[in-house]
Design an enzyme around this catalytic site. Structure first.
Site, short mmCIF file in Angstrom:
data_model
loop_
_atom_site.label_atom_id
_atom_site.label_comp_id
_atom_site.label_asym_id
_atom_site.label_seq_id
_atom_site.Cartn_x
_atom_site.Cartn_y
_atom_site.Cartn_z
N LYS A 82 40.57 41.19 50.30
CA LYS A 82 40.08 40.52 49.08
C LYS A 82 39.61 39.12 49.46
O LYS A 82 40.24 38.46 50.31
CB LYS A 82 41.24 40.47 48.07
N SER A 157 42.06 41.70 39.01
CA SER A 157 40.97 41.05 39.68
C SER A 157 40.60 41.68 41.03
O SER A 157 39.53 41.39 41.57
CB SER A 157 41.32 39.57 39.91
N SER A 181 46.89 42.33 39.12
CA SER A 181 45.59 42.44 39.79
C SER A 181 45.50 43.40 40.96
O SER A 181 44.41 43.66 41.44
CB SER A 181 45.13 41.06 40.26
N1 GLN Z 1 44.38 39.76 34.59
C1 GLN Z 1 45.39 38.75 34.75
C2 GLN Z 1 44.76 37.39 34.64
O1 GLN Z 1 43.64 37.32 34.32
C3 GLN Z 1 46.07 38.93 36.08
C4 GLN Z 1 45.23 38.49 37.21
C5 GLN Z 1 45.90 38.61 38.53
O2 GLN Z 1 46.90 39.32 38.68
N2 GLN Z 1 45.39 37.88 39.50
O3 GLN Z 1 45.36 36.40 34.86
#
Ligand code: GLN
Length: 489
Positions: A82, A157, A181
């Site tokens: 990532k 994400s 994420s």
């Molecule tokens: N979707 C969640 C957020 O927007 C979690 C994102 C993540 O785990 N990096 O914060």
């Protein structure tokens, strides 16, 4: 069968066997994946950078190690990382304008560990800007598409990593999980994703979002591969002060045991309104399979679950607002050129460098931490965090693991939730409690609803990775979902 036709279900173990028997070389494997990327990534858009030259050089070196009889489980295996994990000499952007063109002078600990293991880096995976989002639509570069249906999001994400694995553009990838994420996109793309215990994998070199919640973990084609990747990255790192001092076991050993005598809890709050019927049905069926395999299953209650989202959206933005204060356009990354004073330069850099969701989080966090509001929001959220964590610990006195859905819905259409941040935030309602409590959790494919993948989530005690791998693996082996791949693109 040609190598290019075999990539779809190709696991780390399959590739290992082919490499060790000299059926293929690591260079062949890297080339086949690069070709696959060339063929499908224009549509999927899982990669923000493809490191072709580096991959071929690393593959050639891996072949030498294999020839010398010095190969480990990951030597010569093509992977992606990532793009919020530092890679020395390779751009690391967090899919943000703010880090456009930023080339780190150092490797994240996980990058180093995987390079030492001989894995081959094909490139970097797309994400929501600074990992803030659940659909990869917040990437400042481009959205990633779901390989099962390219009109739909891959989740986020870690949408790039999950889509890349699902589309067979790499054998495995690493994601980061602050509120879901890794697990939510893994569920939406029909692959396996694990968030380890907070502190079990080093965060050194992971570009920080919310430091008390962030964890790196594997995204793979099946559970055994997840255990193999975890073996390579788990363990103590003196460069991360929150890293746990422990000697990791061989996680693949946990896959040998069956489920006889394993006590599973099903928290009823995770089946509440908002869950799509097709998801509920697949997960209920999966729980039935686990019971058939010898596990005992009992409903439990985690009454404070409903507060997790509110707690998360105070704590995560607060930590983000502090972590993102470093982007000032002076030392690295984007720097606004059209400013007159130093203060103008700072303001313009942040105005132009950050996207709308990142700005929203910074504002939320700055507000929650400001004098006068700190006690009402941040401190209160910390207290509720303690209650949520304690509630989990109480339940784990009686249960070995908890099972529930990973995401309330299957993959949704691009653009469907972008206008409504709260709808988007609700995607992680079932995953963020594990971050708040610091416990490990894994998502494993458990069916299709309207032809789209559903994920079964298994949460464990702190350092209970072996148990959740065991539960997920037994489920996976008893069912055929791992053989269902994203339809040919
Ligand atoms: N979707 C969640 C957020 O927007 C979690 C994102 C993540 O785990 N990096 O914060």
């Amino acid at each position: 069968m040609a190598l290019s036709d075999r990539l779809a279900g190709l696991t780390i173990r399959d590739a290992r066997e082919m490499l060790d028997s000299r059926e293929v070389s690591s260079v062949d494997l890297a080339e086949a994946h690069l070709e696959r990327i060339g063929g499908v990534d224009e549509l999927v858009k899982a990669f923000v950078t493809v490191t072709e030259d580096l991959a071929l050089a690393q593959a050639a070196r891996a072949d030498e190690r294999i020839a010398a009889g010095e190969a480990g489980p990951l030597t010569g295996i093509p992977m992606q990382l990532k793009d919020n994990m530092s890679t020395r000499g390779v751009a690391t952007t967090c899919s943000s304008r703010m880090l456009e063109g930023f080339v780190p002078p150092y490797d994240a600990t996980v990058t180093q560990q995987l390079h030492d293991a001989g894995a081959v880096l094909l490139g970097k995976g797309n994400l929501d800007e600074f990992a803030m989002g659940s659909s990869t639509e917040n990437s400042a570069l481009f959205p990633t598409r779901n390989p099962w249906d390219t009109d739909r999001v891959p989740g986020g994400s870690s949408g790039g990593p999950s889509a890349a694995v699902a589309a067979a553009e790499c054998v495995f990838s690493l994601g980061s999980d602050t509120g879901g994420s890794i697990r939510q996109p893994a569920a939406l793309c029909g692959v396996v994703g694990m968030k380890p215990t907070y502190g079990a994998v080093s965060r050194f070199g992971l570009i920080a979002f919310a430091s008390s919640l962030d964890q790196i973990g594997p995204i793979t084609k099946d559970v055994a591969d997840c255990a193999i990747v975890l073996n390579a990255i788990a363990g103590h790192d003196p460069r991360d002060s929150t890293s746990i001092d422990f000697r990791p076991p061989d996680y693949t050993q946990a896959l040998r045991d069956g489920l006889d005598g394993v006590q599973l809890g099903v928290p009823k709050e995770y089946f509440a309104a908002g869950l799509e019927p097709g998801v509920a049905e697949s997960v209920r069926e999966a729980i039935g399979v686990l019971e058939g395999l010898g596990a005992s299953v009992e409903e439990v209650s985690l009454p404070h679950t409903g507060y997790a989202l509110a707690v998360y959206y105070i704590l995560a933005p607060s930590e983000a607002s502090a972590n993102l204060a470093r982007y000032d356009g002076v030392k690295y990354g984007y720097s606004a050129q059209d400013a007159e004073t130093m203060w103008d330069a700072l303001e313009l850099t942040r105005q132009q460098g950050f996207g709308p969701e990142v700005k929203r989080r910074i504002m939320l966090g700055t507000y929650a931490l400001s004098a006068g509001y700190y006690d009402a929001y941040y401190l209160k959220a910390q207290r509720v965090r303690t209650i949520i964590r304690r509630e989990f610990m109480d339940v784990f006195e009686r249960f070995d693991a908890l099972v529930m859905p990973t995401s309330p819905s299957v993959a949704f259409k691009l653009g469907e939730k972008t206008q409504d941040p709260v709808q988007m935030y609700l995607n992680d309602i079932l995953t963020m409690p594990a971050n708040i409590a610091g416990i490990p959790a894994i998502s494993v494919p458990c069916g299709l609803s309207d032809g789209l993948p559903v994920g079964l989530q298994v949460m464990g005690k702190p350092m209970g990775e072996e148990m959740i791998l065991r539960v997920a693996h037994n489920y996976e082996q008893a069912t055929g979902w791992r053989h269902k791949h994203a339809p040919a693109l």
